[in-house]
Design a protein around this motif. Structure first.
Motif, PDB file in Angstrom:
ATOM      1  N   LEU A   1      -2.944  12.305  -2.982  1.00  0.00           N
ATOM      2  CA  LEU A   1      -3.287  11.092  -4.494  1.00  0.00           C
ATOM      3  C   LEU A   1      -4.385  11.225  -5.271  1.00  0.00           C
ATOM      4  O   LEU A   1      -4.634  10.668  -6.654  1.00  0.00           O
ATOM      5  CB  LEU A   1      -2.391  10.024  -4.021  1.00  0.00           C
ATOM      6  CG  LEU A   1      -1.358   9.727  -3.642  1.00  0.00           C
ATOM      7  CD1 LEU A   1      -1.137   8.415  -2.711  1.00  0.00           C
ATOM      8  CD2 LEU A   1      -0.677  10.255  -4.096  1.00  0.00           C
TER       9      LEU A   1
ATOM     10  N   GLU B   1     -10.590   7.255  -2.446  1.00  0.00           N
ATOM     11  CA  GLU B   1     -10.651   6.890  -3.684  1.00  0.00           C
ATOM     12  C   GLU B   1      -9.624   5.732  -3.768  1.00  0.00           C
ATOM     13  O   GLU B   1      -9.462   5.627  -3.014  1.00  0.00           O
ATOM     14  CB  GLU B   1      -9.785   7.981  -4.663  1.00  0.00           C
ATOM     15  CG  GLU B   1     -10.400   9.588  -4.766  1.00  0.00           C
ATOM     16  CD  GLU B   1      -9.963  10.814  -5.704  1.00  0.00           C
ATOM     17  OE1 GLU B   1      -8.686   9.714  -6.625  1.00  0.00           O
ATOM     18  OE2 GLU B   1     -10.435  11.273  -6.150  1.00  0.00           O
ATOM     19  N   PRO B   2      -9.931   4.439  -4.755  1.00  0.00           N
ATOM     20  CA  PRO B   2      -9.102   3.147  -4.108  1.00  0.00           C
ATOM     21  C   PRO B   2      -7.355   3.729  -4.053  1.00  0.00           C
ATOM     22  O   PRO B   2      -7.386   2.668  -3.512  1.00  0.00           O
ATOM     23  CB  PRO B   2      -9.204   2.838  -5.545  1.00  0.00           C
ATOM     24  CG  PRO B   2     -10.470   3.571  -6.239  1.00  0.00           C
ATOM     25  CD  PRO B   2     -10.814   4.766  -6.156  1.00  0.00           C
ATOM     26  N   GLN B   3      -7.270   4.476  -4.501  1.00  0.00           N
ATOM     27  CA  GLN B   3      -5.887   4.530  -4.219  1.00  0.00           C
ATOM     28  C   GLN B   3      -5.516   5.768  -3.425  1.00  0.00           C
ATOM     29  O   GLN B   3      -4.038   5.501  -3.492  1.00  0.00           O
ATOM     30  CB  GLN B   3      -4.946   4.765  -5.815  1.00  0.00           C
ATOM     31  CG  GLN B   3      -4.914   7.073  -6.098  1.00  0.00           C
ATOM     32  CD  GLN B   3      -6.423   7.697  -6.438  1.00  0.00           C
ATOM     33  OE1 GLN B   3      -7.075   6.098  -6.221  1.00  0.00           O
ATOM     34  NE2 GLN B   3      -5.787   8.852  -6.573  1.00  0.00           N
ATOM     35  N   CYS B   4      -6.196   6.565  -2.214  1.00  0.00           N
ATOM     36  CA  CYS B   4      -4.847   7.592  -1.507  1.00  0.00           C
ATOM     37  C   CYS B   4      -6.846   7.510  -0.358  1.00  0.00           C
ATOM     38  O   CYS B   4      -8.196   7.301  -0.374  1.00  0.00           O
ATOM     39  CB  CYS B   4      -5.704   8.517  -1.879  1.00  0.00           C
ATOM     40  SG  CYS B   4      -6.455   9.284  -2.539  1.00  0.00           S
ATOM     41  N   GLY B   5      -6.179   7.170   0.999  1.00  0.00           N
ATOM     42  CA  GLY B   5      -7.317   7.036   1.984  1.00  0.00           C
ATOM     43  C   GLY B   5      -6.741   8.447   2.345  1.00  0.00           C
ATOM     44  O   GLY B   5      -6.926   9.508   2.505  1.00  0.00           O
TER      45      GLY B   5
ATOM     46  N   TRP C   1     -16.541   3.750  -0.310  1.00  0.00           N
ATOM     47  CA  TRP C   1     -16.534   4.304   1.437  1.00  0.00           C
ATOM     48  C   TRP C   1     -17.178   5.725   1.369  1.00  0.00           C
ATOM     49  O   TRP C   1     -17.200   6.071   2.378  1.00  0.00           O
ATOM     50  CB  TRP C   1     -15.028   4.209   1.844  1.00  0.00           C
ATOM     51  CG  TRP C   1     -13.988   3.092   1.524  1.00  0.00           C
ATOM     52  CD1 TRP C   1     -14.975   2.056   0.977  1.00  0.00           C
ATOM     53  CD2 TRP C   1     -13.277   2.536   1.549  1.00  0.00           C
ATOM     54  NE1 TRP C   1     -14.614   0.672   0.802  1.00  0.00           N
ATOM     55  CE2 TRP C   1     -12.726   1.656   1.308  1.00  0.00           C
ATOM     56  CE3 TRP C   1     -11.954   3.411   1.950  1.00  0.00           C
ATOM     57  CZ2 TRP C   1     -11.502   0.984   1.632  1.00  0.00           C
ATOM     58  CZ3 TRP C   1     -11.102   2.995   2.542  1.00  0.00           C
ATOM     59  CH2 TRP C   1     -10.211   1.947   2.019  1.00  0.00           C
TER      60      TRP C   1
ATOM     61  N   ASP D   1      -3.832   9.839   2.679  1.00  0.00           N
ATOM     62  CA  ASP D   1      -3.483  10.572   1.753  1.00  0.00           C
ATOM     63  C   ASP D   1      -3.644  11.426   0.551  1.00  0.00           C
ATOM     64  O   ASP D   1      -3.705  10.999  -1.176  1.00  0.00           O
ATOM     65  CB  ASP D   1      -2.441   9.792   1.032  1.00  0.00           C
ATOM     66  CG  ASP D   1      -0.497  10.728   0.791  1.00  0.00           C
ATOM     67  OD1 ASP D   1      -0.810  11.846   0.005  1.00  0.00           O
ATOM     68  OD2 ASP D   1       0.117  10.123  -0.049  1.00  0.00           O
TER      69      ASP D   1
ATOM     70  N   ARG E   1       0.731  -1.315   0.032  1.00  0.00           N
ATOM     71  CA  ARG E   1      -0.130  -0.197   0.200  1.00  0.00           C
ATOM     72  C   ARG E   1       0.516   1.429  -0.177  1.00  0.00           C
ATOM     73  O   ARG E   1       1.596   1.367   1.412  1.00  0.00           O
ATOM     74  CB  ARG E   1      -0.738  -0.362   1.355  1.00  0.00           C
ATOM     75  CG  ARG E   1      -1.634   1.073   1.261  1.00  0.00           C
ATOM     76  CD  ARG E   1      -3.037   0.934   0.347  1.00  0.00           C
ATOM     77  NE  ARG E   1      -3.870   2.302   0.781  1.00  0.00           N
ATOM     78  CZ  ARG E   1      -4.716   2.616   0.292  1.00  0.00           C
ATOM     79  NH1 ARG E   1      -4.860   2.410  -0.900  1.00  0.00           N
ATOM     80  NH2 ARG E   1      -6.010   3.251   0.317  1.00  0.00           N
ATOM     81  N   LEU E   2       0.377   2.318  -1.128  1.00  0.00           N
ATOM     82  CA  LEU E   2       1.797   3.409  -0.863  1.00  0.00           C
ATOM     83  C   LEU E   2       1.130   4.833  -0.308  1.00  0.00           C
ATOM     84  O   LEU E   2      -0.516   4.548  -1.081  1.00  0.00           O
ATOM     85  CB  LEU E   2       1.740   4.004  -2.484  1.00  0.00           C
ATOM     86  CG  LEU E   2       2.572   2.299  -3.498  1.00  0.00           C
ATOM     87  CD1 LEU E   2       2.880   2.899  -4.363  1.00  0.00           C
ATOM     88  CD2 LEU E   2       4.122   2.192  -2.779  1.00  0.00           C
ATOM     89  N   GLN E   3       1.322   5.169   1.003  1.00  0.00           N
ATOM     90  CA  GLN E   3       0.033   6.363   1.119  1.00  0.00           C
ATOM     91  C   GLN E   3       1.315   6.886   2.302  1.00  0.00           C
ATOM     92  O   GLN E   3       1.443   6.880   2.868  1.00  0.00           O
ATOM     93  CB  GLN E   3      -0.707   5.112   2.268  1.00  0.00           C
ATOM     94  CG  GLN E   3      -2.358   6.193   2.066  1.00  0.00           C
ATOM     95  CD  GLN E   3      -3.312   6.275   0.679  1.00  0.00           C
ATOM     96  OE1 GLN E   3      -3.836   7.055   0.671  1.00  0.00           O
ATOM     97  NE2 GLN E   3      -2.716   5.608  -0.017  1.00  0.00           N
ATOM     98  N   SER E   4       1.272   7.689   1.315  1.00  0.00           N
ATOM     99  CA  SER E   4       1.691   9.292   2.241  1.00  0.00           C
ATOM    100  C   SER E   4       3.336   8.799   2.197  1.00  0.00           C
ATOM    101  O   SER E   4       4.035   7.967   1.579  1.00  0.00           O
ATOM    102  CB  SER E   4       1.455   9.262   3.516  1.00  0.00           C
ATOM    103  OG  SER E   4       0.222   9.247   3.495  1.00  0.00           O
TER     104      SER E   4
ATOM    105  N   PRO F   1       4.749   7.097  -6.011  1.00  0.00           N
ATOM    106  CA  PRO F   1       3.864   8.386  -6.319  1.00  0.00           C
ATOM    107  C   PRO F   1       3.553   8.651  -4.334  1.00  0.00           C
ATOM    108  O   PRO F   1       3.442   9.428  -3.707  1.00  0.00           O
ATOM    109  CB  PRO F   1       2.173   8.064  -7.028  1.00  0.00           C
ATOM    110  CG  PRO F   1       2.612   6.720  -6.737  1.00  0.00           C
ATOM    111  CD  PRO F   1       3.461   6.346  -7.271  1.00  0.00           C
TER     112      PRO F   1
END
Lengths: 593, 593
Positions: free
Chosen positions: B176, B167-171, B197, B173, A321-324, A336
């Protein structure tokens, strides 16, 4: 979709390096358990769990079991076929007695298999798990005829076994059992009553189901001293071993539950069903306790097993999971965002799981090894200690591993964020499934009472003092090893606190039993934390010795140091709480809550 | 079947005795909130929650929401009618501005109502809860025209509001975010993208749904500084306020979740939907944060609210269930066994819940009072402190109350034994429903980071030092009161530990941000435990003063002393853990987990 891979390397570390099973090769069963055989069982068992059982885990959850109008029960799609393979491959026979067609290997190996099965599909694993428990009880308490009649087919898993204890008015307090047994002229009994929450009470996996049922013979003394144990087969077994007439026992309904939907939790109605006494009249609890002790170790293992599979998926998620970005600057600048495993607080959740799981695994296997020694050692001293340890550790394994197992599953879910709360990621099933382990086979509160009320006091505290002496010996022998310093220091501190708590209990628990009750759960956790500190110290010692040959051993030390610095400090809170005594708990009137 | 009765007496104690709202009657809104009005709101709100909402709680869980082929969503049976009553009774208007038809009462009272609604039916409560959040955001960031257009109908609940972030790629963060906004010549934007969600994204309760959507205007800067906020109504609102054409936003699917089945969690597809900018370009996060802070307080409250209803049912079970005898001899000799509330370990679970709930309730209400003071006080000093406290306490209320709320629900389930694991007793629903509160509106890990990374440091630590000074003042003023001794002693010790942890963070968190990250969750819990110790000290002071007039006050002291002796000792473990620094967490390579 979640995944499961058996932690074979970790199990090998425990068997070969830490417990050094090869040193017991003079004992029955162990002589066959060569490192090669052990590795083969772990590899093949892991493969079966991963490939056959795990894919059915969410199927079982979604479909659940269905009771048909004729009172038969359909297990989820794929369960009957998987069970057939499980039996055909001979898995249930691993540690069963040779006399019943078993391989006679140490039970410890069956425990390892059981862990893998429980990780992959806990609801499935309960069917063979309870069968093994019922088999052991019959072997311990049954007549030679009963052993011969039911033993081989139960050992192989061709027939299943169940435990029938609970009734609507009694769970913990089995003295309140109402199910009646009326003696017949042919030596059998007619059993009448209703049992609830019977796991696998009815299913479509086996040709026969051998129910072990607690009931009260007409005219028996009141309370727990009037309870007898009966064997009540679904189909009466003829003299030649063939199946005869259908007995008057049937499934009256299935419970709707929070989890383990793949396991049929049945209301069982006994309507003058034919049963036979197991062991002596009015002494049913004694045999049932044998079964329960086996089962309790198995339940602790389920807590650990669900934590393991949840943890594996949390690791994947944390790496994927890519996040922050990392707080200390980008770690994957080409992407990203950074994978969330760069964050210390994400690692906290992972390491809380990992350090618990690895310590708890050794604790369970080490306890199970004492179970084998109890049965196999020719040395009376060894057997005495093994029996003491089995009795002392069983409630701790059961309750500590399931309390912490739930926490681990919740941490693994939490790490997934919103995905953890959705069905498709599978994490919430682990949390729902593991939840029962804190309850069945005696709630964790009952385990804590068993520990402080019965196990500590037995033989003047012999078991716990032996354990303390063993820890002191270990500390003494390794105090000068600088590489082990944090482990020895942590263990010393935890053991001092546990000893303090034990002394407090011995001084205050007898004069006022409510002091013991008020302290029980915190004492059990203090005990579990200390036991795992000892396990980690043992693993660290081995890892230091083996270091250099494989980075695995360095990782072990890192994880162990995490346990000592970030989990073990909880001992202080438990000690402080348990020493308050009963007053803070008993002061409020019941109607003022 | 479970039950819910609003804890009106406890709320009255807080409003009238501890917070003494009558002392604020010089402030707008408060002048209307006379004790009589407050009591009436509590009584009537509690009745509505008990009689209308609670009976639908298990219905909602069992039925869930259904998405029809035309992308409309059906909420569970009874929800539309209950919602209609909720609006007709004017409940959403309690603290809304008079200009929009509201009663203009302090928000604190809306918080109390919200607690009752969240206890009775959390899934239901989310519909009006998110509407209020969206309303507040529009009021804070919207133009006068937007306020006039959407304000009254959203205030009354005739229209609903939603928050569209994930969005699917960001919660976590939100930098994104990919959803696009293309400016149109008429000043509107075309919004295109997928949001997931989205609670209440579609439903059959209201005529219109006002979506607040985070999106990126074409050509906007990358990351969080290029995010703008848009209002996107399901039906375009005509100049005269009537509903116009259907906007190009629709529900693409519902999530299958662990709990809160009665709330529709939607995938929302925006396909060149018409939207209008709220506030300035690229400054969407600022307004969204207003909404999130409101929402976070509400989520903490949900944790408390679920704990309350779970606790009430655990109390009933503990008094009703007869099982075994007291360790100190039979307490109900005329019955077949004693009610399980005689057992200290059962009381441990109840008192862990009770002491948490009552402390947490005051903590939430006290924090919410500062929210009101921030808006209403004419005194700049008071407003500054109120703003500081709101900012500082919000992540603690959110994360501490939901972490402990989950524990309380699990304890309440556990006390039920096997019944807790079955659907019919309703306890397992509380555990499944409350589970989301640790995740949404920013996971609890994010709250902890917000606390240590942002809130502590703001204005040179002004907020936390003010809080410490307030506690010191309280200690100084009450140190000689012997009846308060255990409270003062506990508070002093906890505050010293919190101060120690704060100093450690200030010294070590800046030089290595990973030290702050590694300490964050333990720091937050240390903070929460200390804050509740302060709340309990305040309640104890009031109870000592009022004592004699009502046994309620004696019970309060008993419960408070339990908190101090049996919960507060956890502070030591958190302090020890947080001071390890980042090394134990960061030492393991990511691929070696």
């Amino acid at each position: 979709m979640p995944r499961y891979d058996a932690p074979v390397r970790d199990m090998q570390f425990i068997f070969h390096d830490v417990l050094s099973l090869q040193n017991y090769s003079n004992l029955e069963g162990f002589s066959e358990a060569t490192p090669d055989i052990i590795d083969q069982i772990l590899e093949e068992g892991g493969k079966f769990a991963k490939e056959v059982l795990f894919p059915l885990n969410s199927v079982g959850d979604q479909q659940g079991c269905v009771r048909n109008d004729d009172a038969s029960v359909k297990t989820p799609d794929g369960f009957p076929d998987a069970y057939k393979q499980f039996v055909e491959n001979g898995w249930p026979l691993l540690s069963k007695s040779v006399e019943h067609g078993g391989q006679g290997l140490p039970r410890l190996l069956a425990i390892a298999l059981s862990e893998m099965v429980s990780s992959a599909n806990m609801a499935f694993g309960m069917y063979p798990g309870l069968t093994s428990g019922a088999y052991e009880a019959l072997m311990a308490g049954g007549s030679d005829e009963q052993k011969a009649k039911y033993g081989p087919k139960m050992a192989s898993g061709e027939w299943a076994g169940t435990m029938n204890l609970t009734e609507p008015q009694c769970g913990t307090d089995l003295g309140l059992i109402k199910t009646k047994a009326v003696p017949q002229s042919d030596g059998s009994y007619k059993i009448t009553g209703q049992k609830i929450w019977i796991s696998g009470g009815e299913q479509d996996l086996t040709d026969n189901i051998i129910h072990l049922v607690l009931a009260r013979i007409e005219g028996a003394p009141e309370g727990i001293k009037g309870i007898s144990l009966f064997v009540v087969p679904k189909y009466i077994v003829n003299e030649d071993g063939s199946l005869g007439e259908r007995n008057a026992v049937s499934c009256g309904g299935l419970e709707e539950k929070m989890g383990i939907h793949g396991n049929a939790t049945c209301v069982m109605n006994y309507d003058e069903a034919t049963g036979w006494l197991v062991g002596e009249e009015h002494k049913g609890m004694r045999t049932m306790f044998i079964m329960m002790n086996e089962a309790r170790l198995g339940v602790g293992l389920q807590g650990l097993a669900q934590a393991e599979v949840a943890y594996q998926n949390a690791v994947d998620f944390a790496n994927d999971r890519l996040q922050s970005r990392s707080l200390t600057g980008p770690k994957a600048p080409d992407k990203p965002a950074d994978p969330i495993i760069v964050h210390p607080d994400v690692r906290r959740m992972l390491l809380d799981c990992k350090a618990f799981i690895e310590g708890a695994r050794l604790f369970t296997y080490w306890t199970a090894l004492h179970g084998d020694l109890l049965h196999q050692s020719p040395d009376e001293k060894v057997r005495e200690k093994a029996g003491d340890y089995m009795a002392l550790m069983t409630p701790v394994v059961k309750a500590f591993l399931t309390d912490r197992g739930l926490k681990a599953c919740n941490d693994a879910l939490q790490l997934h964020g919103g995905s953890g709360f959705t069905r498709e990621w599978g994490m919430e099933q682990f949390v729902r499934d593991v939840r029962i382990t804190l309850i069945y086979e005696g709630t964790n509160g009952i385990q804590a009472l068993d520990l402080v009320g019965r196990k500590l006091a037995a033989n003047g505290g012999r078991a716990v003092f032996t354990f303390f002496a063993e820890i002191d010996d270990f500390i003494g022998a390794n105090e000068d090893n600088e590489e082990l310093a944090p482990f020895i220091e942590g263990l010393k501190d935890a053991k001092a606190k546990l000893q303090d708590g034990t002394t407090w209990l011995m001084q205050n628990g007898m004069s006022n039993f409510n002091n013991a009750g008020a302290a029980s759960t915190d004492y059990l956790h203090l005990f579990g934390l200390t036991a795992l500190a000892y396990m980690w110290a043992k693993m660290a010692k081995t890892a230091v010795e083996k270091r250099g040959s494989d980075p695995y051993y360095d990782d072990k030390l890192v994880t162990g140091r995490y346990y000592i610095s970030r989990i073990l400090p909880e001992t202080a809170a438990h000690l402080a709480k348990l020493k308050t005594g009963a007053d803070p708990l008993m002061a409020l009137e019941a109607e003022r809550f």
